[in-house]
Design an enzyme around this catalytic site. Sequence first.
Site, PDB file in Angstrom:
ATOM      1  N   CYS A 196       0.629  -1.066   0.433  1.00 24.03           N
ATOM      2  CA  CYS A 196       0.176  -0.277   0.026  1.00 24.03           C
ATOM      3  C   CYS A 196       1.089   1.548   0.051  1.00 24.03           C
ATOM      4  O   CYS A 196       1.631   1.653  -0.511  1.00 24.03           O
ATOM      5  CB  CYS A 196      -0.584   0.226   1.029  1.00 24.03           C
ATOM      6  SG  CYS A 196      -2.164   1.544   0.888  1.00 24.03           S
TER       7      CYS A 196
ATOM      8  N   HIS B  60      -3.671  -5.612   1.289  1.00 20.98           N
ATOM      9  CA  HIS B  60      -2.949  -5.793   2.739  1.00 20.98           C
ATOM     10  C   HIS B  60      -2.790  -7.548   3.220  1.00 20.98           C
ATOM     11  O   HIS B  60      -3.994  -7.719   3.202  1.00 20.98           O
ATOM     12  CB  HIS B  60      -3.539  -5.050   3.656  1.00 20.98           C
ATOM     13  CG  HIS B  60      -3.241  -3.338   3.430  1.00 20.98           C
ATOM     14  ND1 HIS B  60      -1.977  -2.911   4.105  1.00 20.98           N
ATOM     15  CD2 HIS B  60      -3.950  -2.251   3.121  1.00 20.98           C
ATOM     16  CE1 HIS B  60      -1.988  -1.986   4.208  1.00 20.98           C
ATOM     17  NE2 HIS B  60      -3.361  -1.528   3.159  1.00 20.98           N
TER      18      HIS B  60
ATOM     19  N   GLU C 244      -1.294  -8.433   5.354  1.00 20.81           N
ATOM     20  CA  GLU C 244      -1.179  -8.961   6.458  1.00 20.81           C
ATOM     21  C   GLU C 244      -2.274  -8.919   7.384  1.00 20.81           C
ATOM     22  O   GLU C 244      -2.718  -9.455   8.343  1.00 20.81           O
ATOM     23  CB  GLU C 244      -0.474  -7.923   6.609  1.00 20.81           C
ATOM     24  CG  GLU C 244      -0.911  -6.568   6.949  1.00 20.81           C
ATOM     25  CD  GLU C 244      -0.736  -5.971   5.964  1.00 20.81           C
ATOM     26  OE1 GLU C 244      -0.747  -4.628   6.254  1.00 20.81           O
ATOM     27  OE2 GLU C 244      -0.169  -6.676   4.874  1.00 20.81           O
TER      28      GLU C 244
END
Length: 231
Positions: A86, A203, A205
């Site tokens: 990002c 993302h 994660e």
Amino acid sequence: MKVGVVVFPGSNCDQDIVDVLAGPLGQHVVKLWHKETDLQGAELVVLPGGFSYGDYLRSGAIARFSPIMQAVAHHAGRGGLVLGICNGFQVLTEAGLVPGALLRNQERHFVCRNVWLQPVSRTAALTRTLDPTRAYQVPVAHGEGRYYADDATLDALEAQDQVLFRYCGPDTDAHDEANFNGSARGIAGVCNRARNVFGLMPHPERAADPDLRNTDGLAMLAGLVGVDERS
């Protein structure tokens, strides 16, 4: 693998990626403050999501001049692994470590939701262990995520297998609604020609914990650090 996660003023996803890399993926992770110039022996350097320097000038434009970025560029130039997620992807484009640029979303709105991604590159570490016939669900959270490059650059990225992911529907179908931010050719992530620097807007994660009922992102990160996340 030793991983260094860079923290800029305004980073807000640094602990998320630390928790995933150090937790289920079992890596040795250290945080690197942006004013440092020593990567502390990190084999993989991660530039996390957030709003580095408040994005007051242009996303990633100020962070690109942080002292640590010289070390990151040197690391990448020697073949070291670098991942930008990002805002980290925005920093990589500003630094010229991956081609292209990230522009305002086509609707000029910040978008925060789950999207579907189709892995494209069969040679990049981030995608080569993924199934190209299925779609992976991963969250996005950005206002400037519309990938742009001129046609010659886009053609080269495709010819050299540097496109990591494309936005798609749940059945890997490509349509205008899937490409919600208007990215050129639906591109959600790219790597450099040497395939050691990776940038993506979604993302992973945030999709790496069974408690969140989604571990699609874990598979992406596992491939990068050489771990079988099914074990």
